[in-house]
Scaffold this motif. Sequence first.
Motif, mmCIF file in Angstrom:
data_model
loop_
_atom_site.group_PDB
_atom_site.id
_atom_site.type_symbol
_atom_site.label_atom_id
_atom_site.label_comp_id
_atom_site.label_asym_id
_atom_site.label_seq_id
_atom_site.Cartn_x
_atom_site.Cartn_y
_atom_site.Cartn_z
ATOM 1 N N ILE A 75 -42.774 51.014 -22.728
ATOM 2 C CA ILE A 75 -41.882 49.889 -22.440
ATOM 3 C C ILE A 75 -42.660 48.584 -22.375
ATOM 4 C CG2 ILE A 75 -40.405 48.884 -20.651
ATOM 5 C CD1 ILE A 75 -39.429 51.706 -20.034
ATOM 6 N N ARG A 127 -42.129 56.933 -10.103
ATOM 7 C CA ARG A 127 -41.943 58.365 -10.294
ATOM 8 C C ARG A 127 -43.255 59.028 -10.694
ATOM 9 N NH1 ARG A 127 -37.881 61.179 -14.768
ATOM 10 N NH2 ARG A 127 -38.485 63.332 -14.321
ATOM 11 N N ALA A 151 -43.524 54.297 -19.302
ATOM 12 C CA ALA A 151 -43.689 52.947 -18.763
ATOM 13 C C ALA A 151 -44.616 52.119 -19.641
ATOM 14 C CB ALA A 151 -44.228 53.016 -17.337
ATOM 15 N N PRO A 189 -43.909 60.018 -17.236
ATOM 16 C CA PRO A 189 -43.353 58.753 -16.728
ATOM 17 C C PRO A 189 -44.267 57.557 -16.993
ATOM 18 C CG PRO A 189 -43.057 60.504 -15.127
ATOM 19 C CD PRO A 189 -43.960 61.046 -16.186
ATOM 20 N N ALA A 234 -34.321 44.355 -17.711
ATOM 21 C CA ALA A 234 -33.883 45.753 -17.671
ATOM 22 C C ALA A 234 -35.033 46.697 -17.989
ATOM 23 C CB ALA A 234 -32.731 45.960 -18.651
ATOM 24 N N LEU A 235 -35.848 46.338 -18.976
ATOM 25 C CA LEU A 235 -36.974 47.193 -19.344
ATOM 26 C C LEU A 235 -38.037 47.207 -18.259
ATOM 27 C CD1 LEU A 235 -37.355 46.330 -23.138
ATOM 28 C CD2 LEU A 235 -36.399 48.405 -22.131
ATOM 29 N N ALA A 253 -37.559 46.743 -15.039
ATOM 30 C CA ALA A 253 -37.034 47.551 -13.936
ATOM 31 C C ALA A 253 -37.182 49.037 -14.239
ATOM 32 C CB ALA A 253 -35.571 47.197 -13.683
ATOM 33 N N THR A 254 -36.905 49.415 -15.490
ATOM 34 C CA THR A 254 -37.081 50.813 -15.891
ATOM 35 C C THR A 254 -38.541 51.232 -15.802
ATOM 36 O OG1 THR A 254 -35.201 50.600 -17.401
ATOM 37 C CG2 THR A 254 -36.671 52.472 -17.730
ATOM 38 N N ALA A 255 -39.439 50.357 -16.252
ATOM 39 C CA ALA A 255 -40.869 50.665 -16.192
ATOM 40 C C ALA A 255 -41.345 50.838 -14.760
ATOM 41 C CB ALA A 255 -41.671 49.566 -16.890
ATOM 42 N N GLU A 256 -40.839 50.008 -13.856
ATOM 43 C CA GLU A 256 -41.234 50.124 -12.445
ATOM 44 C C GLU A 256 -40.732 51.425 -11.840
ATOM 45 O OE1 GLU A 256 -42.760 49.326 -8.673
ATOM 46 O OE2 GLU A 256 -43.253 48.588 -10.683
ATOM 47 N N LEU A 257 -39.512 51.814 -12.165
ATOM 48 C CA LEU A 257 -38.995 53.091 -11.674
ATOM 49 C C LEU A 257 -39.822 54.260 -12.209
ATOM 50 C CD1 LEU A 257 -35.138 52.512 -11.996
ATOM 51 C CD2 LEU A 257 -36.495 52.549 -9.900
ATOM 52 N N LEU A 258 -40.204 54.173 -13.479
ATOM 53 C CA LEU A 258 -41.033 55.226 -14.055
ATOM 54 C C LEU A 258 -42.416 55.250 -13.421
ATOM 55 C CD1 LEU A 258 -40.065 54.830 -17.815
ATOM 56 C CD2 LEU A 258 -39.461 56.727 -16.321
#
Length: 278
Positions: A207, A271, A204, A200, A260-261, A263-268
Amino acid sequence: MISLKSPRNSAQSNVSPPVKLLGSALIALTVFMLLAPLVAVIPLSFSSEKWFTYPMPGFSLRWYESLFASDQWRGAIANSFIVGTAVTIIATPLGTMAALAISRPETKGRNLLLLLFLSPMVVPVVVTALGFYLFFARFGLANSYTGLIIAHTVIAAPFVVITMLAAFSRFDFRLMRAAASLGASKMTAFRIVMMPLILPSLMASAILAFITSFDEVVIAIFIAGPDQRTIPRQMFTGMREEISPTIIAASVVVIAVVFALMATAELLRRRAAAGLKG
C-alpha cells in the motif's frame, strides 16, 4: 518481588502531568496546522461558483462531474492507477527480498545494501528526477510508461524495505530452522511458516508503494509525456494553464484515496505487530 515494568513504561510513568499536557498540546497543534489547509480548501470543491470565494454562494457537484467527464482527467486517473499498480507489483517483492537479506547477520555488505536502497529517500527528488531524465533520454525511456514505472519503483522500494525490516526484526527465524529440520524446503517453509506471519506487513508495504507512486509529481513532470500524465501531473499542468475548482475536486479524490489506503496500512501494521508478538 521482580518488577514487570519495562524501562519505557517506567520512563513514561516518571513524566509529570504538565509535560504530558504540553506534549499533547504540541501534537494537537501540529495536526491542526497540517489539516487546516484541507479544511479550508475541500469545501470549495462543492461550490457552485467558479471563483475561490467564501462564503460559498451555493452547493454543487459540477466540478466532480467535470472531473469525471473530461477525457484528460479520466486518462490521468487511469494512468495513476496503472503506474501505481505496476510499481506495487515490482517494488513489493524487490523491497521484501532486500529487507530479508539485510535482516540476516550473515549477509555480506548488508549495510551497503541498506544504504543503496534507502538513498532515494535522502537525495532530493528534483536531483533524482533530473538524473532519471538524463539517463532515460539516452535509451528512449523518457516520455514512456516504462521509464515512469522504473523511476517510481526506485523511490517506492525504500518504503517497502523499511516496513519489511521492521517485520523481520520481530520475526523468529528459529521457526524456519525448525521447519527445515522437519524436512521442509526453503520455499515450503517460507510459504507455510513465514508468509502467514509477515503477510499483514507485506500488504502494508504494498500500500505504501502504491501511495508513493500515486501521489508523486516531480518525477512525473520530468519523465511522463502527454500520454502518461498522472493525476498530480495533470493538477500541476492545470494550475499553470487555468485555475479551476476541478483541480480541487481532483485533489479531494487523491486525498480520499490516500487517506483510505493509509488507514488500511495502519490497521495491517497493528495486526502484523500483534501477530508477530503472539
